[in-house]
Design a protein around this motif. Structure first.
Motif, PDB file in Angstrom:
ATOM      1  N   LYS A   1       0.891  -1.167   0.000  1.00  0.00           N
ATOM      2  CA  LYS A   1       0.000   0.000   0.000  1.00  0.00           C
ATOM      3  C   LYS A   1       0.919   1.203   0.000  1.00  0.00           C
ATOM      4  N   TYR A   2       0.506   2.264  -0.656  1.00  0.00           N
ATOM      5  CA  TYR A   2       1.339   3.462  -0.730  1.00  0.00           C
ATOM      6  C   TYR A   2       0.470   4.703  -0.621  1.00  0.00           C
ATOM      7  N   ASP A   3       1.114   5.819  -0.211  1.00  0.00           N
ATOM      8  CA  ASP A   3       0.391   7.074  -0.023  1.00  0.00           C
ATOM      9  C   ASP A   3       0.322   7.853  -1.332  1.00  0.00           C
ATOM     10  N   SER A   4      -0.200   9.067  -1.274  1.00  0.00           N
ATOM     11  CA  SER A   4      -0.390   9.880  -2.482  1.00  0.00           C
ATOM     12  C   SER A   4       0.932  10.284  -3.135  1.00  0.00           C
ATOM     13  N   ASP A   5       2.030  10.262  -2.367  1.00  0.00           N
ATOM     14  CA  ASP A   5       3.348  10.571  -2.916  1.00  0.00           C
ATOM     15  C   ASP A   5       4.067   9.322  -3.421  1.00  0.00           C
ATOM     16  N   GLY A   6       3.459   8.154  -3.245  1.00  0.00           N
ATOM     17  CA  GLY A   6       4.042   6.907  -3.716  1.00  0.00           C
ATOM     18  C   GLY A   6       4.871   6.162  -2.689  1.00  0.00           C
ATOM     19  N   TYR A   7       5.036   6.711  -1.484  1.00  0.00           N
ATOM     20  CA  TYR A   7       5.832   6.032  -0.473  1.00  0.00           C
ATOM     21  C   TYR A   7       5.055   4.872   0.134  1.00  0.00           C
ATOM     22  N   VAL A   8       5.744   3.768   0.341  1.00  0.00           N
ATOM     23  CA  VAL A   8       5.122   2.558   0.876  1.00  0.00           C
ATOM     24  C   VAL A   8       4.673   2.821   2.308  1.00  0.00           C
ATOM     25  N   THR A   9       3.425   2.510   2.595  1.00  0.00           N
ATOM     26  CA  THR A   9       2.898   2.674   3.950  1.00  0.00           C
ATOM     27  C   THR A   9       2.686   1.334   4.652  1.00  0.00           C
ATOM     28  N   ASP A  10       2.540   0.271   3.864  1.00  0.00           N
ATOM     29  CA  ASP A  10       2.331  -1.060   4.439  1.00  0.00           C
ATOM     30  C   ASP A  10       2.642  -2.101   3.373  1.00  0.00           C
ATOM     31  N   PHE A  11       3.031  -3.279   3.820  1.00  0.00           N
ATOM     32  CA  PHE A  11       3.229  -4.393   2.896  1.00  0.00           C
ATOM     33  C   PHE A  11       2.874  -5.690   3.601  1.00  0.00           C
ATOM     34  N   LYS A  12       2.554  -6.693   2.820  1.00  0.00           N
ATOM     35  CA  LYS A  12       2.210  -8.019   3.337  1.00  0.00           C
ATOM     36  C   LYS A  12       3.109  -9.044   2.660  1.00  0.00           C
ATOM     37  N   THR A  13       3.163 -10.219   3.227  1.00  0.00           N
ATOM     38  CA  THR A  13       3.948 -11.282   2.606  1.00  0.00           C
ATOM     39  C   THR A  13       3.095 -12.134   1.678  1.00  0.00           C
ATOM     40  N   THR A  14       1.785 -12.016   1.786  1.00  0.00           N
ATOM     41  CA  THR A  14       0.879 -12.734   0.889  1.00  0.00           C
ATOM     42  C   THR A  14      -0.116 -11.747   0.310  1.00  0.00           C
ATOM     43  N   GLY A  15      -0.706 -12.108  -0.810  1.00  0.00           N
ATOM     44  CA  GLY A  15      -1.663 -11.228  -1.481  1.00  0.00           C
ATOM     45  C   GLY A  15      -2.848 -10.865  -0.604  1.00  0.00           C
ATOM     46  N   THR A  16      -3.234  -9.641  -0.655  1.00  0.00           N
ATOM     47  CA  THR A  16      -4.345  -9.129   0.122  1.00  0.00           C
ATOM     48  C   THR A  16      -5.119  -8.145  -0.739  1.00  0.00           C
ATOM     49  N   GLU A  17      -6.436  -8.177  -0.634  1.00  0.00           N
ATOM     50  CA  GLU A  17      -7.251  -7.251  -1.410  1.00  0.00           C
ATOM     51  C   GLU A  17      -6.963  -5.814  -0.976  1.00  0.00           C
ATOM     52  N   GLY A  18      -6.877  -4.922  -1.950  1.00  0.00           N
ATOM     53  CA  GLY A  18      -6.594  -3.525  -1.665  1.00  0.00           C
ATOM     54  C   GLY A  18      -5.115  -3.188  -1.710  1.00  0.00           C
ATOM     55  N   TYR A  19      -4.274  -4.182  -1.902  1.00  0.00           N
ATOM     56  CA  TYR A  19      -2.825  -3.968  -1.992  1.00  0.00           C
ATOM     57  C   TYR A  19      -2.406  -4.096  -3.457  1.00  0.00           C
ATOM     58  N   THR A  20      -1.364  -3.381  -3.831  1.00  0.00           N
ATOM     59  CA  THR A  20      -0.831  -3.418  -5.184  1.00  0.00           C
ATOM     60  C   THR A  20       0.326  -4.407  -5.236  1.00  0.00           C
ATOM     61  N   GLN A  21       0.233  -5.373  -6.119  1.00  0.00           N
ATOM     62  CA  GLN A  21       1.290  -6.372  -6.281  1.00  0.00           C
ATOM     63  C   GLN A  21       2.434  -5.751  -7.080  1.00  0.00           C
TER      64      GLN A  21
END
Length: 71
Positions: free
Chosen positions: A6-26
């Motif tokens: 997940k990233y903010d409006s400036d493109g900086y990563v705000t969160d990540f997961k180790t497995t696919g999750t809805e709402g996250y960008t692969q």
């Protein structure tokens, strides 16, 4: 390695997961960036197509610095 982020409006990563999750960008993460990404994920930026490495991350950890202080 692909990492869901997940990233903010400036493109900086705000969160990540180790497995696919809805709402996250692969996105693809280079294997050599994995240690830095795990420590400093909020310093990485997503430009809409790929992750960008900031290129100025510290090479020593706080623990390394503390050890060197007492030696």
């Amino acid at each position: 390695m692909f990492v869901p982020i997940k990233y903010d409006s400036d493109g900086y990563v705000t969160d990540f997961k180790t497995t696919g999750t809805e709402g996250y960008t692969q996105t693809f993460l280079l294997d050599r960036w994995i240690p830095d990404f795990m420590k400093f994920s909020t310093k990485f930026q997503y430009d809409g197509t790929q992750l960008l490495n900031p290129g100025n991350l510290p090479t020593k950890t706080v623990v390394d610095l503390e050890k060197s202080r007492y030696n």
